[in-house]
Design an enzyme around this catalytic site. Sequence first.
Site, PDB file in Angstrom:
ATOM      1  N   SER A   1       3.318  -2.117  10.542  1.00  0.00           N
ATOM      2  CA  SER A   1       4.758  -2.077  10.663  1.00  0.00           C
ATOM      3  C   SER A   1       5.287  -3.546  10.207  1.00  0.00           C
ATOM      4  O   SER A   1       6.155  -3.938  11.118  1.00  0.00           O
ATOM      5  CB  SER A   1       4.970  -1.658  12.002  1.00  0.00           C
ATOM      6  OG  SER A   1       4.595  -0.461  12.201  1.00  0.00           O
TER       7      SER A   1
ATOM      8  N   GLU B   1      -5.762  -5.237  10.638  1.00  0.00           N
ATOM      9  CA  GLU B   1      -4.726  -4.286  10.766  1.00  0.00           C
ATOM     10  C   GLU B   1      -4.847  -3.349  12.217  1.00  0.00           C
ATOM     11  O   GLU B   1      -5.614  -2.427  12.182  1.00  0.00           O
ATOM     12  CB  GLU B   1      -4.965  -3.215   9.592  1.00  0.00           C
ATOM     13  CG  GLU B   1      -4.478  -3.818   8.372  1.00  0.00           C
ATOM     14  CD  GLU B   1      -3.742  -2.672   7.354  1.00  0.00           C
ATOM     15  OE1 GLU B   1      -2.747  -2.795   6.906  1.00  0.00           O
ATOM     16  OE2 GLU B   1      -4.515  -1.897   7.106  1.00  0.00           O
TER      17      GLU B   1
ATOM     18  N   GLY C   1       2.656  -1.135   4.483  1.00  0.00           N
ATOM     19  CA  GLY C   1       2.673   0.386   4.083  1.00  0.00           C
ATOM     20  C   GLY C   1       4.126   0.799   3.931  1.00  0.00           C
ATOM     21  O   GLY C   1       4.664   0.568   2.852  1.00  0.00           O
ATOM     22  N   GLY C   2       4.629   1.408   4.931  1.00  0.00           N
ATOM     23  CA  GLY C   2       5.985   2.071   4.924  1.00  0.00           C
ATOM     24  C   GLY C   2       7.061   1.138   4.269  1.00  0.00           C
ATOM     25  O   GLY C   2       7.886   1.686   3.317  1.00  0.00           O
TER      26      GLY C   2
ATOM     27  N   ASN D   1       0.786  -1.011   0.050  1.00  0.00           N
ATOM     28  CA  ASN D   1      -0.158   0.024  -0.056  1.00  0.00           C
ATOM     29  C   ASN D   1       0.773   1.227  -0.102  1.00  0.00           C
ATOM     30  O   ASN D   1       1.413   1.526   1.034  1.00  0.00           O
ATOM     31  CB  ASN D   1      -0.969   0.311   1.237  1.00  0.00           C
ATOM     32  CG  ASN D   1      -1.806   1.160   1.358  1.00  0.00           C
ATOM     33  OD1 ASN D   1      -1.909   2.150   0.400  1.00  0.00           O
ATOM     34  ND2 ASN D   1      -2.377   1.150   2.551  1.00  0.00           N
ATOM     35  N   TRP D   2       1.083   1.867  -1.194  1.00  0.00           N
ATOM     36  CA  TRP D   2       2.043   3.117  -1.265  1.00  0.00           C
ATOM     37  C   TRP D   2       1.250   4.106  -0.785  1.00  0.00           C
ATOM     38  O   TRP D   2       1.953   5.447  -0.793  1.00  0.00           O
ATOM     39  CB  TRP D   2       2.357   3.242  -2.969  1.00  0.00           C
ATOM     40  CG  TRP D   2       3.402   2.292  -3.237  1.00  0.00           C
ATOM     41  CD1 TRP D   2       3.882   1.234  -2.420  1.00  0.00           C
ATOM     42  CD2 TRP D   2       3.980   1.997  -4.685  1.00  0.00           C
ATOM     43  NE1 TRP D   2       4.603   0.360  -3.435  1.00  0.00           N
ATOM     44  CE2 TRP D   2       4.534   0.888  -4.672  1.00  0.00           C
ATOM     45  CE3 TRP D   2       3.700   2.757  -5.661  1.00  0.00           C
ATOM     46  CZ2 TRP D   2       5.451   0.527  -5.883  1.00  0.00           C
ATOM     47  CZ3 TRP D   2       4.359   2.415  -6.806  1.00  0.00           C
ATOM     48  CH2 TRP D   2       5.215   1.290  -6.721  1.00  0.00           C
ATOM     49  N   LYS D   3       0.175   4.171  -0.499  1.00  0.00           N
ATOM     50  CA  LYS D   3      -0.764   5.259   0.136  1.00  0.00           C
ATOM     51  C   LYS D   3      -0.310   6.566  -0.922  1.00  0.00           C
ATOM     52  O   LYS D   3      -0.342   6.560  -2.014  1.00  0.00           O
ATOM     53  CB  LYS D   3      -0.314   5.664   1.354  1.00  0.00           C
ATOM     54  CG  LYS D   3      -0.562   4.299   2.370  1.00  0.00           C
ATOM     55  CD  LYS D   3      -0.370   4.740   3.738  1.00  0.00           C
ATOM     56  CE  LYS D   3      -0.282   3.478   4.630  1.00  0.00           C
ATOM     57  NZ  LYS D   3      -0.521   3.737   6.025  1.00  0.00           N
TER      58      LYS D   3
ATOM     59  N   GLU E   1      -7.278   4.554   7.737  1.00  0.00           N
ATOM     60  CA  GLU E   1      -7.228   5.765   7.449  1.00  0.00           C
ATOM     61  C   GLU E   1      -8.535   6.393   6.744  1.00  0.00           C
ATOM     62  O   GLU E   1      -8.691   7.419   6.984  1.00  0.00           O
ATOM     63  CB  GLU E   1      -5.922   6.140   6.658  1.00  0.00           C
ATOM     64  CG  GLU E   1      -4.810   5.883   7.331  1.00  0.00           C
ATOM     65  CD  GLU E   1      -3.416   5.446   6.474  1.00  0.00           C
ATOM     66  OE1 GLU E   1      -3.509   5.736   5.325  1.00  0.00           O
ATOM     67  OE2 GLU E   1      -2.676   4.840   7.206  1.00  0.00           O
TER      68      GLU E   1
ATOM     69  N   GLY F   1       2.028   2.415  10.836  1.00  0.00           N
ATOM     70  CA  GLY F   1       2.807   3.388  10.473  1.00  0.00           C
ATOM     71  C   GLY F   1       3.640   4.049  11.791  1.00  0.00           C
ATOM     72  O   GLY F   1       4.152   4.896  11.843  1.00  0.00           O
TER      73      GLY F   1
ATOM     74  N   HIS G   1      -9.956   0.536   5.007  1.00  0.00           N
ATOM     75  CA  HIS G   1      -8.649   0.915   5.567  1.00  0.00           C
ATOM     76  C   HIS G   1      -8.937   1.763   6.673  1.00  0.00           C
ATOM     77  O   HIS G   1      -9.722   2.645   6.702  1.00  0.00           O
ATOM     78  CB  HIS G   1      -7.456   1.410   4.469  1.00  0.00           C
ATOM     79  CG  HIS G   1      -6.238   1.396   4.978  1.00  0.00           C
ATOM     80  ND1 HIS G   1      -5.905   2.561   6.224  1.00  0.00           N
ATOM     81  CD2 HIS G   1      -5.207   0.721   4.678  1.00  0.00           C
ATOM     82  CE1 HIS G   1      -4.332   2.330   6.225  1.00  0.00           C
ATOM     83  NE2 HIS G   1      -3.883   1.347   5.542  1.00  0.00           N
TER      84      HIS G   1
END
Length: 245
Positions: free
Chosen positions: A207, A162, A228-229, A9-11, A93, A168, A91
């Site tokens: 993470s 999640e 993600g990151g 997930n590159w957001k 977010e 994150g 998600h």
Amino acid sequence: MRRKLVAANWKMHGSRDANRALLAAVAASLPGSCDVVVFPPFPYLAELIAAHAGIGFGGQDVSAHAAGAYTGEVAASMLRDIGCGYVLVGHSERRQYHHEDDALICAKLERALEQGITPILCVGETLDQRRQGVTEAIITAQLHAPLQALGERIARIAIAYEPVWAIGTGHTASAAQAQAAHAFIRSQLAARDAKLSRMIRVLYGGSVKAANASDLFAQPDIDGGLVGGASLVAEEFLAICAAAR
Ligand code: PEP
């Protein structure tokens, strides 16, 4: 046996050049031992799909509407049109910053399934909720409406557990904490249909990095990761993919 799935997930990160280079580096060394899906920002999706056959792609979001006067929205049919096989739905977010509720999430799941796109439904508790000991109640509540709305079609989705406190933040759930939540999710699915519960892939997100991926992926109910990151660094993401077998 469920084949592992690792999703990136590159957001809202990167640029056209940076994302092209990132995907080229990932595509050049993918291990092939798991399914890989990349969720780039919308403007780069079509171009990246055209350049990389063999990798799965998905939208980070989808409209709850099929088509029409909905400025800024992207329809599931459009995602399918450009070659997306997946979409993220619910998600944390989106739930937090865009106030997505169960009804909206169910509508998005429906739109994706109508187009033959696999939604990855994200569920998970906040830190407060974990401290209050209501993790299972939160997961049950977040699964309830999709299970009701989709019935047997729930077999066509994937789920990502999640924990919001791990996204994150660098605080990964321990392998035991993650496994417990995944086993609980599978028990909720099994309450509907035992066969179905054995088919659905349940990913862990929060993470995930090269250093913890093997432990997490070794758990019997963890079928891969939503990353993600760490998906923004090719070597790190490739090491996570290599841990998924
Ligand atoms: C995510 O956003 O889905 C996620 C899991 O992010 P991170 O890996 O950065 O915690």
